[in-house]
Design a protein around this motif. Structure first.
Motif, short mmCIF file in Angstrom:
data_model
loop_
_atom_site.label_atom_id
_atom_site.label_comp_id
_atom_site.label_asym_id
_atom_site.label_seq_id
_atom_site.Cartn_x
_atom_site.Cartn_y
_atom_site.Cartn_z
N GLN A 36 0.82 -1.21 0.00
CA GLN A 36 0.00 0.00 0.00
C GLN A 36 0.86 1.26 0.00
O GLN A 36 0.60 2.21 -0.74
N ASN A 37 1.90 1.25 0.83
CA ASN A 37 2.80 2.41 0.88
C ASN A 37 3.48 2.65 -0.46
O ASN A 37 3.58 3.79 -0.92
N SER A 38 3.95 1.59 -1.07
CA SER A 38 4.61 1.72 -2.38
C SER A 38 3.63 2.19 -3.44
O SER A 38 3.97 3.03 -4.29
N SER A 39 2.41 1.68 -3.40
CA SER A 39 1.39 2.13 -4.35
C SER A 39 1.08 3.61 -4.16
O SER A 39 0.92 4.35 -5.14
N ASP A 40 0.99 4.03 -2.91
CA ASP A 40 0.76 5.45 -2.63
C ASP A 40 1.91 6.30 -3.15
O ASP A 40 1.69 7.39 -3.70
N ASN A 41 3.13 5.80 -3.01
CA ASN A 41 4.31 6.52 -3.52
C ASN A 41 4.25 6.65 -5.05
O ASN A 41 4.54 7.72 -5.59
N VAL A 42 3.89 5.58 -5.72
CA VAL A 42 3.78 5.62 -7.18
C VAL A 42 2.74 6.66 -7.59
O VAL A 42 2.97 7.46 -8.50
N ASP A 43 1.59 6.66 -6.91
CA ASP A 43 0.55 7.63 -7.23
C ASP A 43 1.04 9.06 -7.02
O ASP A 43 0.81 9.94 -7.86
N ALA A 44 1.72 9.30 -5.91
CA ALA A 44 2.23 10.64 -5.61
C ALA A 44 3.27 11.08 -6.64
O ALA A 44 3.22 12.22 -7.13
N ILE A 45 4.16 10.19 -6.99
CA ILE A 45 5.20 10.53 -7.96
C ILE A 45 4.59 10.75 -9.34
O ILE A 45 5.00 11.66 -10.06
N ARG A 46 3.60 9.94 -9.68
CA ARG A 46 2.92 10.11 -10.97
C ARG A 46 2.28 11.51 -11.05
O ARG A 46 2.37 12.19 -12.07
N GLU A 47 1.66 11.95 -9.96
CA GLU A 47 1.08 13.30 -9.92
C GLU A 47 2.15 14.37 -10.07
O GLU A 47 1.96 15.35 -10.81
N ILE A 48 3.25 14.19 -9.37
CA ILE A 48 4.35 15.15 -9.47
C ILE A 48 4.86 15.22 -10.90
O ILE A 48 5.11 16.31 -11.43
N ILE A 49 5.02 14.07 -11.53
CA ILE A 49 5.50 14.02 -12.92
C ILE A 49 4.54 14.77 -13.83
O ILE A 49 4.96 15.57 -14.68
N GLU A 50 3.24 14.52 -13.69
CA GLU A 50 2.25 15.19 -14.54
C GLU A 50 2.32 16.70 -14.36
O GLU A 50 2.30 17.45 -15.35
N GLU A 51 2.41 17.16 -13.12
CA GLU A 51 2.49 18.59 -12.86
C GLU A 51 3.78 19.19 -13.42
O GLU A 51 3.77 20.28 -13.99
N TYR A 52 4.87 18.46 -13.27
CA TYR A 52 6.16 18.95 -13.76
C TYR A 52 6.18 18.99 -15.29
O TYR A 52 6.73 19.93 -15.88
N GLU A 53 5.57 17.98 -15.93
CA GLU A 53 5.48 17.98 -17.38
C GLU A 53 4.69 19.20 -17.88
O GLU A 53 5.06 19.81 -18.89
N ILE A 54 3.64 19.54 -17.18
CA ILE A 54 2.85 20.73 -17.54
C ILE A 54 3.72 21.97 -17.46
O ILE A 54 3.70 22.82 -18.36
N ARG A 55 4.50 22.10 -16.39
CA ARG A 55 5.38 23.26 -16.24
C ARG A 55 6.40 23.32 -17.37
O ARG A 55 6.66 24.39 -17.93
N ILE A 56 6.97 22.16 -17.72
CA ILE A 56 7.95 22.12 -18.82
C ILE A 56 7.28 22.54 -20.12
O ILE A 56 7.82 23.37 -20.87
N ASN A 57 6.10 22.00 -20.39
CA ASN A 57 5.38 22.33 -21.62
C ASN A 57 5.04 23.82 -21.68
O ASN A 57 5.14 24.43 -22.74
N GLN A 58 4.64 24.37 -20.56
CA GLN A 58 4.34 25.80 -20.52
C GLN A 58 5.57 26.64 -20.82
O GLN A 58 5.51 27.64 -21.54
#
Length: 81
Positions: free
Chosen positions: A54-76
């Motif tokens: 569960q902890n690892s799954s939560d980490n993957v979800d959190a990192i996935r969100e961070i990646i998506e937000e960071y990709e948006i910043r890069i694209n902008q």
């Protein structure tokens, strides 16, 4: 934004992807242990592996969100150039 800064941001994105992939690998390994526990039950270990999963799954979800937000910043930033 200058090209050096964009390269730095892309490099950071690659590192975040690597972290996500590592966490997903950990989940796979935990799943192997959980599967092995079907043949050799150990309630304490099962409970610990469920928590770790569960902890690892939560980490993957959190990192996935961070990646998506960071990709948006890069694209902008790329659009601004």
């Amino acid at each position: 934004m200058d090209e050096a800064k964009m390269e730095q941001m892309r490099s950071m994105l690659n590192k975040l992807e690597d972290i996500k992939n590592s966490q997903e690998s950990i989940i796979d390994k935990i799943n192997h242990v959980i599967t092995d526990l079907f043949q050799n039950p150990d309630k304490e270990l099962e409970k610990a592996m469920e928590v770790a999963h569960q902890n690892s799954s939560d980490n993957v979800d959190a990192i996935r969100e961070i990646i998506e937000e960071y990709e948006i910043r890069i694209n902008q930033e790329e659009i601004r150039e």
